[in-house]
Design a protein around this motif. Structure first.
Motif, PDB file in Angstrom:
ATOM      1  N   TYR A 126       7.245   0.943   6.415  1.00 55.14           N
ATOM      2  CA  TYR A 126       7.057   1.877   5.541  1.00 55.14           C
ATOM      3  C   TYR A 126       8.485   2.655   5.330  1.00 55.14           C
ATOM      4  O   TYR A 126       9.282   2.805   6.132  1.00 55.14           O
ATOM      5  CB  TYR A 126       6.230   3.004   6.454  1.00 55.14           C
ATOM      6  CG  TYR A 126       4.611   2.547   6.391  1.00 55.14           C
ATOM      7  CD1 TYR A 126       4.277   1.988   7.551  1.00 55.14           C
ATOM      8  CD2 TYR A 126       3.873   2.914   5.281  1.00 55.14           C
ATOM      9  CE1 TYR A 126       2.848   1.813   7.581  1.00 55.14           C
ATOM     10  CE2 TYR A 126       2.541   2.720   5.290  1.00 55.14           C
ATOM     11  CZ  TYR A 126       1.911   2.152   6.320  1.00 55.14           C
ATOM     12  OH  TYR A 126       0.554   1.799   6.555  1.00 55.14           O
ATOM     13  N   ARG A 127       8.504   2.942   4.034  1.00 58.00           N
ATOM     14  CA  ARG A 127       9.753   3.538   3.595  1.00 58.00           C
ATOM     15  C   ARG A 127       9.485   4.482   2.456  1.00 58.00           C
ATOM     16  O   ARG A 127       8.728   4.261   1.700  1.00 58.00           O
ATOM     17  CB  ARG A 127      10.853   2.303   3.148  1.00 58.00           C
ATOM     18  CG  ARG A 127      12.091   2.997   2.471  1.00 58.00           C
ATOM     19  CD  ARG A 127      12.850   1.879   2.023  1.00 58.00           C
ATOM     20  NE  ARG A 127      14.043   2.339   1.258  1.00 58.00           N
ATOM     21  CZ  ARG A 127      14.991   1.748   0.805  1.00 58.00           C
ATOM     22  NH1 ARG A 127      14.861   0.336   0.644  1.00 58.00           N
ATOM     23  NH2 ARG A 127      16.103   2.077   0.148  1.00 58.00           N
ATOM     24  N   ALA A 128       9.992   5.707   2.657  1.00 52.99           N
ATOM     25  CA  ALA A 128       9.973   6.524   1.410  1.00 52.99           C
ATOM     26  C   ALA A 128      10.853   6.463   0.275  1.00 52.99           C
ATOM     27  O   ALA A 128      11.990   6.019   0.211  1.00 52.99           O
ATOM     28  CB  ALA A 128      10.139   8.034   2.276  1.00 52.99           C
ATOM     29  N   SER A 156       0.908  -1.060   0.037  1.00 53.34           N
ATOM     30  CA  SER A 156       0.317   0.174   0.131  1.00 53.34           C
ATOM     31  C   SER A 156       0.810   1.078   0.032  1.00 53.34           C
ATOM     32  O   SER A 156       2.059   1.153   0.202  1.00 53.34           O
ATOM     33  CB  SER A 156      -0.997  -0.086   1.213  1.00 53.34           C
ATOM     34  OG  SER A 156      -0.113   0.231   2.426  1.00 53.34           O
ATOM     35  N   ILE A 157       0.065   2.366  -0.427  1.00 54.48           N
ATOM     36  CA  ILE A 157       0.993   3.575  -0.328  1.00 54.48           C
ATOM     37  C   ILE A 157       0.416   4.530   0.567  1.00 54.48           C
ATOM     38  O   ILE A 157      -0.739   4.752   0.229  1.00 54.48           O
ATOM     39  CB  ILE A 157       1.273   4.182  -1.909  1.00 54.48           C
ATOM     40  CG1 ILE A 157       2.013   3.259  -2.654  1.00 54.48           C
ATOM     41  CG2 ILE A 157       2.038   5.570  -1.752  1.00 54.48           C
ATOM     42  CD1 ILE A 157       1.793   3.846  -4.103  1.00 54.48           C
ATOM     43  N   ASN A 158       0.844   5.165   1.502  1.00 53.39           N
ATOM     44  CA  ASN A 158       0.386   6.079   2.454  1.00 53.39           C
ATOM     45  C   ASN A 158       0.347   7.369   1.901  1.00 53.39           C
ATOM     46  O   ASN A 158      -0.679   7.910   0.847  1.00 53.39           O
ATOM     47  CB  ASN A 158       1.278   6.114   3.763  1.00 53.39           C
ATOM     48  CG  ASN A 158       0.481   6.974   4.747  1.00 53.39           C
ATOM     49  OD1 ASN A 158      -0.437   7.535   4.591  1.00 53.39           O
ATOM     50  ND2 ASN A 158       1.173   6.934   5.934  1.00 53.39           N
ATOM     51  N   VAL A 159       1.379   8.267   2.164  1.00 53.28           N
ATOM     52  CA  VAL A 159       1.388   9.666   1.552  1.00 53.28           C
ATOM     53  C   VAL A 159       2.117   9.797   0.084  1.00 53.28           C
ATOM     54  O   VAL A 159       3.377   9.060  -0.010  1.00 53.28           O
ATOM     55  CB  VAL A 159       1.905  10.625   2.303  1.00 53.28           C
ATOM     56  CG1 VAL A 159       2.145  12.043   1.755  1.00 53.28           C
ATOM     57  CG2 VAL A 159       1.177  10.474   3.563  1.00 53.28           C
ATOM     58  N   TYR A 211      10.380  16.457  -7.976  1.00 49.06           N
ATOM     59  CA  TYR A 211      10.803  15.107  -7.629  1.00 49.06           C
ATOM     60  C   TYR A 211       9.386  14.593  -6.860  1.00 49.06           C
ATOM     61  O   TYR A 211       8.905  15.262  -6.133  1.00 49.06           O
ATOM     62  CB  TYR A 211      11.776  15.028  -6.462  1.00 49.06           C
ATOM     63  CG  TYR A 211      13.149  15.186  -6.790  1.00 49.06           C
ATOM     64  CD1 TYR A 211      13.485  16.852  -6.649  1.00 49.06           C
ATOM     65  CD2 TYR A 211      13.915  14.430  -7.717  1.00 49.06           C
ATOM     66  CE1 TYR A 211      15.053  17.107  -7.098  1.00 49.06           C
ATOM     67  CE2 TYR A 211      15.224  14.769  -7.791  1.00 49.06           C
ATOM     68  CZ  TYR A 211      15.839  16.065  -7.698  1.00 49.06           C
ATOM     69  OH  TYR A 211      16.958  16.575  -8.358  1.00 49.06           O
ATOM     70  N   CYS A 212       9.069  13.363  -7.439  1.00 49.79           N
ATOM     71  CA  CYS A 212       7.874  12.360  -6.683  1.00 49.79           C
ATOM     72  C   CYS A 212       8.455  11.812  -5.505  1.00 49.79           C
ATOM     73  O   CYS A 212       9.586  11.333  -5.518  1.00 49.79           O
ATOM     74  CB  CYS A 212       7.369  11.463  -7.775  1.00 49.79           C
ATOM     75  SG  CYS A 212       6.226  10.294  -7.097  1.00 49.79           S
ATOM     76  N   ASN A 213       7.428  11.666  -4.565  1.00 52.82           N
ATOM     77  CA  ASN A 213       8.010  11.106  -3.346  1.00 52.82           C
ATOM     78  C   ASN A 213       6.725  10.131  -2.879  1.00 52.82           C
ATOM     79  O   ASN A 213       5.507  10.758  -3.183  1.00 52.82           O
ATOM     80  CB  ASN A 213       7.968  11.917  -1.767  1.00 52.82           C
ATOM     81  CG  ASN A 213       8.581  11.338  -0.711  1.00 52.82           C
ATOM     82  OD1 ASN A 213       7.511  11.088  -0.076  1.00 52.82           O
ATOM     83  ND2 ASN A 213       9.505  11.105  -0.343  1.00 52.82           N
ATOM     84  N   ALA A 214       7.032   8.926  -2.322  1.00 50.78           N
ATOM     85  CA  ALA A 214       5.872   8.022  -1.764  1.00 50.78           C
ATOM     86  C   ALA A 214       6.352   7.256  -0.561  1.00 50.78           C
ATOM     87  O   ALA A 214       7.377   6.987  -0.503  1.00 50.78           O
ATOM     88  CB  ALA A 214       5.399   7.124  -2.916  1.00 50.78           C
ATOM     89  N   VAL A 215       5.424   7.350   0.339  1.00 56.60           N
ATOM     90  CA  VAL A 215       5.639   6.539   1.527  1.00 56.60           C
ATOM     91  C   VAL A 215       4.880   5.041   1.105  1.00 56.60           C
ATOM     92  O   VAL A 215       3.659   5.006   1.339  1.00 56.60           O
ATOM     93  CB  VAL A 215       5.192   7.173   2.693  1.00 56.60           C
ATOM     94  CG1 VAL A 215       5.298   6.179   3.951  1.00 56.60           C
ATOM     95  CG2 VAL A 215       5.969   8.540   3.037  1.00 56.60           C
TER      96      VAL A 215
END
Length: 119
Positions: A105-107, A30-33, A94-98
Motif C-alpha cells: 500500500y502506498r499513498a 485496489s484503492i483503500n482510502v 489535493y487528491c490523495n489515494a492509498v
C-alpha cells in the motif's frame, strides 16, 4: 506507477458551488482510502474529506454539512461537491489515494487544483 489527475477547480463567489474530480490510473490492484486535502498560503495541509472503499466518510467540522465526498470504485474516481463556499475555503486542493499496487500500500497525491472563493 500510479497517477492521480484532478479537475474542477476555479474561481467562484461566496455562497457558490464547485465540484472537484480526481481519477486514479496506472498499476492499481485496489484503492483503500481516497480523500481531499487543502493547503492555503502560509498554512499546513489539512484534511477536507475522506472516503473508504466501503463508503465510510469523514469530514472536519469546518466543512461538515457543506462538502460531500463520493467515489466511483469502478472508475477509480473520487469527487468533492463543495456548496456554500466561503472565502476561507480558498486553497490548493489535493487528491490523495492509498493504493494497493505491486504488493504494497502506498499513498499517492495529485498535482493540486486551485479553488478561489471571492467575497
Amino acid at each position: 506507477q500510479v497517477q492521480l489527475v484532478e479537475s474542477g477547480g476555479g474561481l467562484v463567489q461566496a455562497g457558490g458551488s464547485l465540484r472537484l474530480s480526481c481519477a486514479a490510473s496506472g498499476s492499481i490492484v485496489s484503492i483503500n482510502v481516497m480523500g481531499w486535502y487543502r493547503q492555503a498560503p502560509g498554512k499546513q495541509r489539512e484534511l477536507v474529506a475522506s472516503v473508504t472503499s466501503g463508503g465510510r466518510t469523514n469530514y472536519p467540522d469546518s466543512v461538515k454539512g457543506r462538502f460531500t465526498i463520493s467515489r466511483d470504485n469502478a472508475k477509480n474516481t473520487v469527487y468533492l461537491q463543495m456548496n456554500s463556499l466561503k472565502p476561507e475555503d480558498t486553497a490548493v486542493y489535493y487528491c490523495n489515494a492509498v493504493v494497493y499496487s505491486g504488493g504494497v500500500y502506498r499513498a499517492y497525491w495529485g498535482q493540486g487544483t486551485q479553488v478561489t472563493v471571492s467575497s
